[in-house]
Write an enzyme that holds these catalytic residues in place. Structure first.
Site, PDB file in Angstrom:
ATOM      1  N   SER A 150      -0.419  -5.904   0.271  1.00 24.82           N
ATOM      2  CA  SER A 150       0.250  -4.674   0.684  1.00 24.82           C
ATOM      3  C   SER A 150      -0.806  -3.613   0.976  1.00 24.82           C
ATOM      4  CB  SER A 150       1.176  -4.166  -0.415  1.00 24.82           C
ATOM      5  OG  SER A 150       1.681  -2.882  -0.100  1.00 24.82           O
ATOM      6  N   TYR A 163       3.250  -1.133  -8.778  1.00 23.90           N
ATOM      7  CA  TYR A 163       3.162  -1.942  -7.560  1.00 23.90           C
ATOM      8  C   TYR A 163       1.748  -1.864  -6.979  1.00 23.90           C
ATOM      9  CZ  TYR A 163       4.637  -3.913  -3.051  1.00 23.90           C
ATOM     10  OH  TYR A 163       4.771  -4.700  -1.926  1.00 23.90           O
TER      11      TYR A 163
END
Length: 287
Positions: A150, A163
């Site tokens: 990501s 995250y």
């Protein structure tokens, strides 16, 4: 550009998080190439529906598609997956460690959320690769490992620290994995880091039912991934309808500059540096 040798017809692609989103789109694409596909997910009902969808894309239909229910945060279940893959003809040619969750997090929020995010998004990737890749190496064939990362693991924007931490670890793991593979398999088995942009999936929908104009579909993301696999990229940095490659490049360079120039961390959002960052993008329309 040549098709990656691990994606030949008849080979096996094993994909975690395959019941929806990017994983499902990847499974369908590998199936279109004539590969056999093993879809892995924690949700049995969604997995069955996904298998039907992938079978519709496969030249050999349902015979080319299989499923396996597993929670990637549980090593024992991944051990069962590795054993199962070892019984299949030829073993795995492509492994895509893609499963992930994003429930949202706060720095001093609940411990259960932090542990779930780290267990699925980081340990799930590490354990998937550590359990499946040795079999690929032993098989002696061309192999491809795709790890879904990501941009939040690179520029680490404020707002979802669990995250970010997990995906930053995924980036470091994928880099170490590729170094290990190129050093020990002479490139026969290789790794790639998929870095999606804004993609409209169940993970990112957050109650929305229509795709935002700036988001890519999972299918667009996988089409870009296949193009860059053919080009030989390790960092498959995806644009989207809002963000160009150049804007990503400048954001990443600015984040690295925080270390090089000893600015405060996350200086893009710091009151003393935010305007300087915006000025650095002045020549980019729509930035």
């Amino acid at each position: 550009m040549a098709r990656h040798p691990a994606t030949t017809a008849g080979g096996l692609a094993v994909i975690t998080g395959a019941a929806s989103g990017i994983g499902l789109a990847a499974a369908a694409q590998f199936a279109r190439l004539g590969m056999r596909v093993l879809l892995v997910d924690v949700d049995e009902a969604r997995l069955a529906a996904a298998a039907d969808q992938v079978a519709a894309a496969a030249p050999e239909g349902r015979d080319a598609v299989d499923t396996f229910v597993a929670d990637v945060s549980r090593r024992a279940e991944l051990g069962r997956l590795a054993t199962h893959v070892g019984t299949l003809p030829g073993g795995a040619d492509v492994v895509m460690a893609n499963a992930g969750i994003q429930p949202g997090s706060r720095l001093f929020g609940g411990e259960d959320t932090w542990r779930a995010v780290i267990d699925v998004n980081l340990w799930g990737v590490i354990d998937t690769c550590r359990m499946l890749v040795p079999g690929m190496i032993a098989g002696g064939k061309p192999g491809l490992v795709i790890v879904t990362g990501s941009k939040q693991g690179i520029t680490t924007p404020p707002g979802d620290p669990a995250y970010n931490v997990a995906k930053a670890g995924v980036k470091a793991f994928a880099e170490a994995l590729e170094h290990e593979l190129r050093s020990t398999t002479e490139g026969r088995v290789s790794a790639r880091l998929l870095i999606p942009g804004f993609v409209f999936t169940p993970l990112t929908a957050r109650g929305r039912v229509e795709k935002p104009a700036g988001a890519w579909t999972p299918e667009e993301t996988i089409a870009f991934m296949m193009e860059r696999l053919e080009a030989g990229d390790f960092y498959i940095l995806c644009p989207d309808g809002e963000t160009t490659r150049e804007l990503d490049r400048r954001r990443i360079a600015w984040a690295a500059g925080d270390v090089i120039d000893n600015r405060p961390p996350l200086s893009r959002w710091h009151p003393d540096h935010a305007e300087a960052f915006k000025a650095s993008l002045a020549d980019l329309a729509g930035s």
